[in-house]
Design a protein around this motif. Structure first.
Motif, PDB file in Angstrom:
ATOM      1  N   GLY A  10      56.719  39.084  32.812  1.00  0.00           N
ATOM      2  CA  GLY A  10      55.447  39.039  31.738  1.00  0.00           C
ATOM      3  C   GLY A  10      54.652  37.068  31.583  1.00  0.00           C
ATOM      4  N   ASN A  11      56.110  36.542  32.204  1.00  0.00           N
ATOM      5  CA  ASN A  11      55.256  34.946  31.460  1.00  0.00           C
ATOM      6  C   ASN A  11      54.749  34.680  32.961  1.00  0.00           C
ATOM      7  OD1 ASN A  11      55.914  32.226  32.487  1.00  0.00           O
ATOM      8  ND2 ASN A  11      55.559  32.215  30.547  1.00  0.00           N
ATOM      9  N   LEU A  12      55.152  34.696  33.890  1.00  0.00           N
ATOM     10  CA  LEU A  12      54.733  34.652  35.480  1.00  0.00           C
ATOM     11  C   LEU A  12      53.032  35.402  35.736  1.00  0.00           C
ATOM     12  CD1 LEU A  12      57.201  34.919  37.424  1.00  0.00           C
ATOM     13  CD2 LEU A  12      55.904  32.968  37.226  1.00  0.00           C
ATOM     14  N   VAL A  13      52.726  37.089  34.946  1.00  0.00           N
ATOM     15  CA  VAL A  13      51.713  37.436  35.253  1.00  0.00           C
ATOM     16  C   VAL A  13      50.724  37.188  34.240  1.00  0.00           C
ATOM     17  CG1 VAL A  13      50.640  39.953  33.674  1.00  0.00           C
ATOM     18  CG2 VAL A  13      52.923  40.129  35.729  1.00  0.00           C
ATOM     19  N   THR A  14      50.909  36.607  32.798  1.00  0.00           N
ATOM     20  CA  THR A  14      50.421  35.401  32.484  1.00  0.00           C
ATOM     21  C   THR A  14      49.361  34.655  33.230  1.00  0.00           C
ATOM     22  OG1 THR A  14      51.272  36.416  30.315  1.00  0.00           O
ATOM     23  CG2 THR A  14      50.004  34.779  30.344  1.00  0.00           C
ATOM     24  N   GLN A  15      50.499  33.777  33.970  1.00  0.00           N
ATOM     25  CA  GLN A  15      50.165  32.295  34.620  1.00  0.00           C
ATOM     26  C   GLN A  15      49.399  32.939  36.361  1.00  0.00           C
ATOM     27  OE1 GLN A  15      52.820  29.666  36.299  1.00  0.00           O
ATOM     28  NE2 GLN A  15      54.960  30.845  34.562  1.00  0.00           N
ATOM     29  N   ALA A  16      49.032  33.865  36.595  1.00  0.00           N
ATOM     30  CA  ALA A  16      48.874  34.660  37.413  1.00  0.00           C
ATOM     31  C   ALA A  16      47.598  34.994  36.812  1.00  0.00           C
ATOM     32  CB  ALA A  16      49.660  36.169  38.245  1.00  0.00           C
ATOM     33  N   ALA A  17      47.220  35.880  35.678  1.00  0.00           N
ATOM     34  CA  ALA A  17      45.190  35.680  35.496  1.00  0.00           C
ATOM     35  C   ALA A  17      44.580  34.138  35.903  1.00  0.00           C
ATOM     36  CB  ALA A  17      45.846  35.536  33.850  1.00  0.00           C
ATOM     37  N   ALA A  18      45.476  33.619  35.782  1.00  0.00           N
ATOM     38  CA  ALA A  18      44.057  31.691  35.604  1.00  0.00           C
ATOM     39  C   ALA A  18      43.730  31.621  37.409  1.00  0.00           C
ATOM     40  CB  ALA A  18      45.236  30.546  35.378  1.00  0.00           C
ATOM     41  N   PHE A  19      44.546  32.362  38.478  1.00  0.00           N
ATOM     42  CA  PHE A  19      44.626  32.171  39.615  1.00  0.00           C
ATOM     43  C   PHE A  19      43.291  33.432  39.832  1.00  0.00           C
ATOM     44  CE2 PHE A  19      47.890  30.342  39.357  1.00  0.00           C
ATOM     45  CZ  PHE A  19      47.875  29.208  39.534  1.00  0.00           C
ATOM     46  N   LYS A  20      42.803  34.270  38.811  1.00  0.00           N
ATOM     47  CA  LYS A  20      42.265  35.830  39.445  1.00  0.00           C
ATOM     48  C   LYS A  20      40.949  35.369  38.789  1.00  0.00           C
ATOM     49  CE  LYS A  20      46.231  38.507  40.013  1.00  0.00           C
ATOM     50  NZ  LYS A  20      46.934  39.954  39.248  1.00  0.00           N
ATOM     51  N   LYS A  21      39.629  35.462  39.728  1.00  0.00           N
ATOM     52  CA  LYS A  21      38.265  35.581  39.218  1.00  0.00           C
ATOM     53  C   LYS A  21      37.591  37.289  38.872  1.00  0.00           C
ATOM     54  CE  LYS A  21      37.387  32.134  43.059  1.00  0.00           C
ATOM     55  NZ  LYS A  21      38.733  31.244  42.567  1.00  0.00           N
ATOM     56  N   THR A  22      38.251  38.702  38.466  1.00  0.00           N
ATOM     57  CA  THR A  22      36.950  39.477  38.301  1.00  0.00           C
ATOM     58  C   THR A  22      38.614  40.101  37.379  1.00  0.00           C
ATOM     59  OG1 THR A  22      37.734  40.756  40.113  1.00  0.00           O
ATOM     60  CG2 THR A  22      35.691  39.013  40.043  1.00  0.00           C
ATOM     61  N   THR A  23      37.970  40.925  36.750  1.00  0.00           N
ATOM     62  CA  THR A  23      39.015  42.461  36.278  1.00  0.00           C
ATOM     63  C   THR A  23      39.610  42.758  37.673  1.00  0.00           C
ATOM     64  OG1 THR A  23      37.382  43.850  36.192  1.00  0.00           O
ATOM     65  CG2 THR A  23      38.537  41.945  34.135  1.00  0.00           C
ATOM     66  N   ASP A  24      38.410  42.942  38.435  1.00  0.00           N
ATOM     67  CA  ASP A  24      39.361  43.974  40.085  1.00  0.00           C
ATOM     68  C   ASP A  24      40.456  43.283  40.342  1.00  0.00           C
ATOM     69  OD1 ASP A  24      37.441  45.624  39.565  1.00  0.00           O
ATOM     70  OD2 ASP A  24      35.749  44.927  40.752  1.00  0.00           O
ATOM     71  N   ASP A  25      40.192  41.598  40.446  1.00  0.00           N
ATOM     72  CA  ASP A  25      41.596  41.210  40.952  1.00  0.00           C
ATOM     73  C   ASP A  25      42.637  41.594  40.518  1.00  0.00           C
ATOM     74  OD1 ASP A  25      40.118  40.138  43.311  1.00  0.00           O
ATOM     75  OD2 ASP A  25      39.622  38.133  41.959  1.00  0.00           O
ATOM     76  N   VAL A  26      42.647  42.088  39.174  1.00  0.00           N
ATOM     77  CA  VAL A  26      43.679  41.094  38.022  1.00  0.00           C
ATOM     78  C   VAL A  26      44.248  43.034  37.957  1.00  0.00           C
ATOM     79  CG1 VAL A  26      44.373  41.802  35.535  1.00  0.00           C
ATOM     80  CG2 VAL A  26      42.223  40.138  36.387  1.00  0.00           C
ATOM     81  N   ARG A  27      43.829  44.056  38.795  1.00  0.00           N
ATOM     82  CA  ARG A  27      44.321  45.469  38.705  1.00  0.00           C
ATOM     83  C   ARG A  27      45.076  45.603  40.074  1.00  0.00           C
ATOM     84  NH1 ARG A  27      38.780  46.462  35.790  1.00  0.00           N
ATOM     85  NH2 ARG A  27      39.803  47.461  33.940  1.00  0.00           N
ATOM     86  N   ALA A  28      43.850  44.916  40.779  1.00  0.00           N
ATOM     87  CA  ALA A  28      44.896  44.869  42.439  1.00  0.00           C
ATOM     88  C   ALA A  28      45.514  45.534  42.795  1.00  0.00           C
ATOM     89  CB  ALA A  28      45.394  43.817  42.525  1.00  0.00           C
ATOM     90  N   PRO A  29      44.847  46.580  43.016  1.00  0.00           N
ATOM     91  CA  PRO A  29      45.821  48.027  43.249  1.00  0.00           C
ATOM     92  C   PRO A  29      46.377  48.167  44.554  1.00  0.00           C
ATOM     93  CG  PRO A  29      43.371  48.540  43.348  1.00  0.00           C
ATOM     94  CD  PRO A  29      43.272  47.774  42.459  1.00  0.00           C
ATOM     95  N   ALA A  30      45.609  47.040  45.801  1.00  0.00           N
ATOM     96  CA  ALA A  30      46.087  47.440  47.408  1.00  0.00           C
ATOM     97  C   ALA A  30      47.597  46.678  46.752  1.00  0.00           C
ATOM     98  CB  ALA A  30      45.311  46.457  48.354  1.00  0.00           C
ATOM     99  N   ARG A  31      47.328  44.947  46.186  1.00  0.00           N
ATOM    100  CA  ARG A  31      48.601  44.698  45.591  1.00  0.00           C
ATOM    101  C   ARG A  31      49.718  45.959  45.122  1.00  0.00           C
ATOM    102  NH1 ARG A  31      52.975  41.811  46.782  1.00  0.00           N
ATOM    103  NH2 ARG A  31      54.165  40.432  44.742  1.00  0.00           N
TER     104      ARG A  31
END
Length: 99
Positions: free
Chosen positions: A30-51
């Protein structure tokens, strides 16, 4: 590691120990997920279905290697990923509001 227990109490004690470890690992993830949010520009980047599908394929392979049902592992991971995406979307929104 196939450990044989001699009582239901021992089974429960071992499960409780594993649960503590699992929750600790979830906190780290969860800590890493929160950190990842800072690197994503859009909510689509957050959802990242391919990932998400990459992760699912990876953990299904790990499950097969460890002789646990890949279907069970996939169901657990899909639920976990969905919950973390919800948290990451909140973190992402908070960061966007600060910008």
């Amino acid at each position: 590691m196939d450990v044989r227990c001699s009582s239901i109490d021992e089974v429960r004690q071992r499960i409780d120990h594993i649960d503590r470890n699992v929750v600790s690992l979830l906190a780290q993830r969860g800590n890493l997920v929160t950190q990842a949010a800072a690197f994503k520009k859009t909510t689509d980047d957050v959802r990242a279905p391919a990932r998400v599908e990459q992760v699912i394929a990876k953990v299904r392979g790990i499950a097969s290697d460890l002789d646990i049902s890949p279907d069970v592992v996939e169901r657990v991971y899909r639920a976990m990923i969905a919950a973390f995406i919800d948290e990451e979307l909140k973190a992402h929104a908070t960061l966007a509001n600060k910008a």
